[in-house]
Design an enzyme around this catalytic site. Structure first.
Site, PDB file in Angstrom:
ATOM      1  N   THR A  71       7.751   2.971  -5.059  1.00  0.00           N
ATOM      2  CA  THR A  71       6.529   2.380  -5.594  1.00  0.00           C
ATOM      3  C   THR A  71       6.524   2.366  -7.126  1.00  0.00           C
ATOM      4  O   THR A  71       7.175   3.212  -7.759  1.00  0.00           O
ATOM      5  CB  THR A  71       5.322   3.208  -5.100  1.00  0.00           C
ATOM      6  OG1 THR A  71       4.154   2.817  -5.790  1.00  0.00           O
ATOM      7  CG2 THR A  71       5.524   4.703  -5.302  1.00  0.00           C
ATOM      8  N   ASP A  72       5.739   1.465  -7.693  1.00  0.00           N
ATOM      9  CA  ASP A  72       5.583   1.449  -9.160  1.00  0.00           C
ATOM     10  C   ASP A  72       4.752   2.640  -9.641  1.00  0.00           C
ATOM     11  O   ASP A  72       4.731   2.953 -10.834  1.00  0.00           O
ATOM     12  CB  ASP A  72       4.956   0.132  -9.631  1.00  0.00           C
ATOM     13  CG  ASP A  72       3.593  -0.174  -9.029  1.00  0.00           C
ATOM     14  OD1 ASP A  72       3.103   0.630  -8.202  1.00  0.00           O
ATOM     15  OD2 ASP A  72       2.997  -1.215  -9.384  1.00  0.00           O
ATOM     16  N   GLU A  73       4.046   3.314  -8.695  1.00  0.00           N
ATOM     17  CA  GLU A  73       3.160   4.425  -9.111  1.00  0.00           C
ATOM     18  C   GLU A  73       3.932   5.595  -9.711  1.00  0.00           C
ATOM     19  O   GLU A  73       3.340   6.445 -10.371  1.00  0.00           O
ATOM     20  CB  GLU A  73       2.320   4.906  -7.924  1.00  0.00           C
ATOM     21  CG  GLU A  73       1.455   3.816  -7.365  1.00  0.00           C
ATOM     22  CD  GLU A  73       0.224   4.307  -6.613  1.00  0.00           C
ATOM     23  OE1 GLU A  73      -0.069   5.510  -6.650  1.00  0.00           O
ATOM     24  OE2 GLU A  73      -0.433   3.462  -6.002  1.00  0.00           O
ATOM     25  N   TYR A 102       0.619  11.741  -4.076  1.00  0.00           N
ATOM     26  CA  TYR A 102       1.418  10.679  -3.440  1.00  0.00           C
ATOM     27  C   TYR A 102       2.551  10.233  -4.365  1.00  0.00           C
ATOM     28  O   TYR A 102       3.732  10.243  -3.986  1.00  0.00           O
ATOM     29  CB  TYR A 102       0.527   9.475  -3.073  1.00  0.00           C
ATOM     30  CG  TYR A 102       1.308   8.206  -2.823  1.00  0.00           C
ATOM     31  CD1 TYR A 102       2.134   8.084  -1.700  1.00  0.00           C
ATOM     32  CD2 TYR A 102       1.267   7.119  -3.709  1.00  0.00           C
ATOM     33  CE1 TYR A 102       2.888   6.928  -1.479  1.00  0.00           C
ATOM     34  CE2 TYR A 102       2.004   5.973  -3.495  1.00  0.00           C
ATOM     35  CZ  TYR A 102       2.815   5.873  -2.378  1.00  0.00           C
ATOM     36  OH  TYR A 102       3.558   4.741  -2.151  1.00  0.00           O
ATOM     37  N   LYS A 134       6.677  10.594  -4.047  1.00  0.00           N
ATOM     38  CA  LYS A 134       7.594   9.440  -4.039  1.00  0.00           C
ATOM     39  C   LYS A 134       8.613   9.577  -5.188  1.00  0.00           C
ATOM     40  O   LYS A 134       9.797   9.271  -5.017  1.00  0.00           O
ATOM     41  CB  LYS A 134       6.817   8.119  -4.180  1.00  0.00           C
ATOM     42  CG  LYS A 134       5.966   7.735  -2.989  1.00  0.00           C
ATOM     43  CD  LYS A 134       6.748   7.471  -1.712  1.00  0.00           C
ATOM     44  CE  LYS A 134       7.562   6.206  -1.754  1.00  0.00           C
ATOM     45  NZ  LYS A 134       8.181   5.928  -0.419  1.00  0.00           N
TER      46      LYS A 134
HETATM   47  P1  NAD Z   1       2.017   2.656   5.981  1.00  0.00           P
HETATM   48  O1  NAD Z   1       1.206   3.882   5.722  1.00  0.00           O
HETATM   49  O2  NAD Z   1       1.341   1.411   6.439  1.00  0.00           O
HETATM   50  O3  NAD Z   1       3.173   2.985   7.045  1.00  0.00           O
HETATM   51  C1  NAD Z   1       3.921   4.155   7.008  1.00  0.00           C
HETATM   52  C2  NAD Z   1       4.674   4.271   8.323  1.00  0.00           C
HETATM   53  O4  NAD Z   1       5.477   5.462   8.268  1.00  0.00           O
HETATM   54  C3  NAD Z   1       3.773   4.416   9.558  1.00  0.00           C
HETATM   55  O5  NAD Z   1       4.224   3.593  10.590  1.00  0.00           O
HETATM   56  C4  NAD Z   1       3.878   5.887   9.919  1.00  0.00           C
HETATM   57  O6  NAD Z   1       3.686   6.147  11.307  1.00  0.00           O
HETATM   58  C5  NAD Z   1       5.313   6.178   9.482  1.00  0.00           C
HETATM   59  N1  NAD Z   1       5.519   7.606   9.208  1.00  0.00           N
HETATM   60  C6  NAD Z   1       4.754   8.432   8.466  1.00  0.00           C
HETATM   61  N2  NAD Z   1       5.249   9.674   8.485  1.00  0.00           N
HETATM   62  C7  NAD Z   1       6.385   9.640   9.235  1.00  0.00           C
HETATM   63  C8  NAD Z   1       7.344  10.607   9.610  1.00  0.00           C
HETATM   64  N3  NAD Z   1       7.242  11.877   9.218  1.00  0.00           N
HETATM   65  N4  NAD Z   1       8.373  10.231  10.390  1.00  0.00           N
HETATM   66  C9  NAD Z   1       8.491   8.933  10.810  1.00  0.00           C
HETATM   67  N5  NAD Z   1       7.602   7.982  10.508  1.00  0.00           N
HETATM   68  C10 NAD Z   1       6.552   8.331   9.712  1.00  0.00           C
HETATM   69  O7  NAD Z   1       2.813   2.411   4.632  1.00  0.00           O
HETATM   70  P2  NAD Z   1       3.217   1.030   3.920  1.00  0.00           P
HETATM   71  O8  NAD Z   1       2.091   0.581   3.076  1.00  0.00           O
HETATM   72  O9  NAD Z   1       3.820   0.126   4.914  1.00  0.00           O
HETATM   73  O10 NAD Z   1       4.355   1.577   2.932  1.00  0.00           O
HETATM   74  C11 NAD Z   1       5.710   1.648   3.367  1.00  0.00           C
HETATM   75  C12 NAD Z   1       6.570   2.164   2.227  1.00  0.00           C
HETATM   76  O11 NAD Z   1       6.447   1.306   1.102  1.00  0.00           O
HETATM   77  C13 NAD Z   1       6.180   3.556   1.740  1.00  0.00           C
HETATM   78  O12 NAD Z   1       7.355   4.258   1.445  1.00  0.00           O
HETATM   79  C14 NAD Z   1       5.368   3.294   0.479  1.00  0.00           C
HETATM   80  O13 NAD Z   1       5.483   4.373  -0.407  1.00  0.00           O
HETATM   81  C15 NAD Z   1       6.055   2.050  -0.047  1.00  0.00           C
HETATM   82  N6  NAD Z   1       5.235   1.141  -0.867  1.00  0.00           N
HETATM   83  C16 NAD Z   1       4.044   0.678  -0.389  1.00  0.00           C
HETATM   84  C17 NAD Z   1       3.327  -0.240  -1.153  1.00  0.00           C
HETATM   85  C18 NAD Z   1       2.011  -0.807  -0.657  1.00  0.00           C
HETATM   86  O14 NAD Z   1       1.342  -1.508  -1.428  1.00  0.00           O
HETATM   87  N7  NAD Z   1       1.591  -0.576   0.561  1.00  0.00           N
HETATM   88  C19 NAD Z   1       3.820  -0.664  -2.396  1.00  0.00           C
HETATM   89  C20 NAD Z   1       5.051  -0.132  -2.853  1.00  0.00           C
HETATM   90  C21 NAD Z   1       5.756   0.747  -2.072  1.00  0.00           C
HETATM   91  O1  DAU Z   2       1.257   0.289  -6.489  1.00  0.00           O
HETATM   92  C1  DAU Z   2       1.838   0.484  -5.247  1.00  0.00           C
HETATM   93  C2  DAU Z   2       0.935   1.335  -4.386  1.00  0.00           C
HETATM   94  O2  DAU Z   2      -0.159   0.508  -3.997  1.00  0.00           O
HETATM   95  C3  DAU Z   2       1.635   1.905  -3.157  1.00  0.00           C
HETATM   96  O3  DAU Z   2       2.640   2.779  -3.563  1.00  0.00           O
HETATM   97  C4  DAU Z   2       0.637   2.651  -2.245  1.00  0.00           C
HETATM   98  O4  DAU Z   2       1.282   3.066  -1.058  1.00  0.00           O
HETATM   99  C5  DAU Z   2      -0.480   1.690  -1.891  1.00  0.00           C
HETATM  100  O5  DAU Z   2      -1.461   2.364  -1.130  1.00  0.00           O
HETATM  101  C6  DAU Z   2      -1.110   1.114  -3.164  1.00  0.00           C
HETATM  102  O6  DAU Z   2      -1.807   2.170  -3.892  1.00  0.00           O
HETATM  103  P1  DAU Z   2      -3.231   1.928  -4.575  1.00  0.00           P
HETATM  104  O7  DAU Z   2      -3.896   3.224  -4.760  1.00  0.00           O
HETATM  105  O8  DAU Z   2      -3.092   1.039  -5.759  1.00  0.00           O
HETATM  106  O9  DAU Z   2      -3.924   1.055  -3.385  1.00  0.00           O
HETATM  107  P2  DAU Z   2      -5.405   1.070  -2.795  1.00  0.00           P
HETATM  108  O10 DAU Z   2      -5.519  -0.126  -1.906  1.00  0.00           O
HETATM  109  O11 DAU Z   2      -5.780   2.388  -2.239  1.00  0.00           O
HETATM  110  O12 DAU Z   2      -6.295   0.814  -4.084  1.00  0.00           O
HETATM  111  C7  DAU Z   2      -6.130  -0.349  -4.894  1.00  0.00           C
HETATM  112  C8  DAU Z   2      -7.120  -0.248  -6.058  1.00  0.00           C
HETATM  113  O13 DAU Z   2      -8.445  -0.402  -5.524  1.00  0.00           O
HETATM  114  C9  DAU Z   2      -7.110   1.087  -6.751  1.00  0.00           C
HETATM  115  O14 DAU Z   2      -7.353   0.879  -8.130  1.00  0.00           O
HETATM  116  C10 DAU Z   2      -8.271   1.851  -6.132  1.00  0.00           C
HETATM  117  C11 DAU Z   2      -9.251   0.747  -5.797  1.00  0.00           C
HETATM  118  N1  DAU Z   2     -10.100   0.962  -4.601  1.00  0.00           N
HETATM  119  C12 DAU Z   2      -9.488   1.295  -3.432  1.00  0.00           C
HETATM  120  C13 DAU Z   2     -10.221   1.486  -2.284  1.00  0.00           C
HETATM  121  C14 DAU Z   2      -9.552   1.880  -0.976  1.00  0.00           C
HETATM  122  C15 DAU Z   2     -11.469   0.765  -4.670  1.00  0.00           C
HETATM  123  O15 DAU Z   2     -12.027   0.436  -5.745  1.00  0.00           O
HETATM  124  N2  DAU Z   2     -12.198   0.940  -3.527  1.00  0.00           N
HETATM  125  C16 DAU Z   2     -11.645   1.313  -2.339  1.00  0.00           C
HETATM  126  O16 DAU Z   2     -12.382   1.491  -1.345  1.00  0.00           O
END
Ligand code: NAD
Ligand code: DAU
Length: 355
Positions: free
Chosen positions: A136-138, A161, A165
């Protein structure tokens, strides 16, 4: 095309949001000819219903194994049984708010789980083609008004988190440097699209707005994220897996910086256009400013020049079209939404897999 050699690709976390989109993408839209072994623990975020069509369409080429990546013996057994020659590692605890309330699972899954996968791959490195790590970019922390995250930006994670990562990224890199394990890493910005669990901003606001519920915005709503449609992310990952240089990190972004408040207003307006609410007026009236997230990062923005210049990747979807597609998906998939919101998908998992 490096991945043409691969027969057995282990995808971890394939029942989550990005993982399930990735499996759809690989099987439906690429020339990958091998098998996918999806290893997922099925936490609250894992929903095998995301892949029901895939199970029907690709018997033999798509295999699901419920397993915890923290369980070394099980992972090793699966690795040997399926003769795994590549891993695309999505499995993680992914929600920042949950990591603030209860960090433990983040440390186990994101750090220990990644270590287990790396150790297993290292022990069988003769046949092993690639370990691709999804990050992630975080990990880079928070930006001020100007500037972009580059691959060379120092890591400064601010939440449990992002710290977990960052730790996993360092382990992956160390396994390349120390043991020569063939790895690639991608650090991506915020994704949105089908199958995203409604705890994240875009699906949460969409579903609340559809139901006339409050739309919670943390702080002043001026935090900025860089948004990418999930299929663009999947294509970028596939590009890196095929053509990325081993040992390298690639940033992936959407060139789409948006303030949270603007996104929420867009969702309200699109929904009003599709179906004007009969009571309460425009959905913007539902917007409610709530207490800010502790340590809330102000701004993320990605410089993906390296991926663009070296591997010729760019995002295809604009935010406006991607957001409309996403909202349509949630409207058209009422059954999925109902089963997730009511927890029925969890009862189904218990019936199918126990536990
Ligand atoms: P998600 O939470 O939707 O899915 C995570 C999956 O991992 C689920 O299916 C869960 O059951 C599985 N999991 C969790 N713990 C596990 C374990 N111990 N063993 C096996 N499986 C397990 O997450 P996502 O949003 O699809 O993110 C996927 C990946 O991409 C993550 O590594 C996250 O850090 C990264 N990522 C997400 C975003 C985003 O915006 N969602 C952006 C950048 C990177
Ligand atoms: O940047 C990549 C990341 O993006 C991934 O690594 C994470 O897995 C993914 O969850 C996401 O993280 P964020 O914290 O940015 O996503 P989230 O959807 O939780 O929040 C997006 C923005 O919106 C953040 O600034 C917080 C804000 N927010 C979020 C929620 C859930 C609100 O204002 N209200 C809300 O209810």
């Amino acid at each position: 095309m490096e991945m043409q050699k691969v027969q057995n690709l282990m995808v971890t976390g394939g029942c989550g949001f990005i993982g399930s989109n990735f499996i759809h993408y690989i099987l439906d839209k690429t020339d990958f000819g091998g098998r996918i072994i999806n290893v997922d623990k099925l936490t609250y975020a894992g929903n095998p219903e995301n892949l029901i069509e895939i199970e029907k369409m690709y018997p033999g080429r798509y295999i699901f194994e419920r397993a915890d990546i923290c369980d070394f013996d099980v992972i090793r057994e699966l690795f040997l049984r399926y003769e795994v020659d590549a891993i695309c590692h999505f499995a993680a605890e992914s929600h920042v708010d949950r990591s603030i309330k209860k960090p433990g699972a983040f440390i186990y899954t994101n750090i220990i789980g990644t270590y287990n996968l790396l150790e297993t791959a290292r022990a069988h490195s003769e046949q092993f083609v690639l370990f691709h790590h999804i990050s992630t970019d975080e990990v880079y922390g928070s930006l001020g008004k100007r500037g972009l995250f580059k691959e060379t930006t120092p890591y400064r994670p601010n939440s449990p988190y992002s710290a977990s990562k960052a730790s996993s990224d360092h382990l992956v890199r160390a396994y390349y440097k120390t043991f020569g394990l063939p790895v690639t890493i991608s650090n991506c910005s915020n994704n949105y699209g089908p199958y995203q669990f409604p705890e994240k901003l875009i699906p949460l606001i969409t579903l609340n707005a559809m139901e006339g519920k409050e739309l919670p915005i943390y702080g002043d709503g001026k935090n900025v994220r860089d948004w990418l449609y999930v299929e663009d992310h999947c294509e970028a990952i596939w590009t890196i897996m095929n053509s990325g240089k081993r040992g390298q990190t690639y940033n992936i972004g959407g060139n789409m910086e948006m303030e949270n408040i603007v996104i929420v207003q867009m969702i309200c307006d699109i929904l009003d256009e599709i179906c004007f609410p009969d009571k309460g007026g425009p959905r913007r009236n539902l917007i409610t400013f709530v207490k800010d997230r502790p340590g809330h990062d102000k701004r993320y923005a990605i410089d993906f020049t390296k991926l663009h210049k070296q591997l010729n990747w760019s995002p295809m979807e604009s935010f406006e079209t991607g957001l409309r597609k996403t909202i349509r998906w949630y409207i058209n998939n009422k059954k999925w939404v109902e089963r997730v919101n009511s927890g029925e998908y969890q009862s189904w998992i218990k019936e199918q897999y126990g536990g």
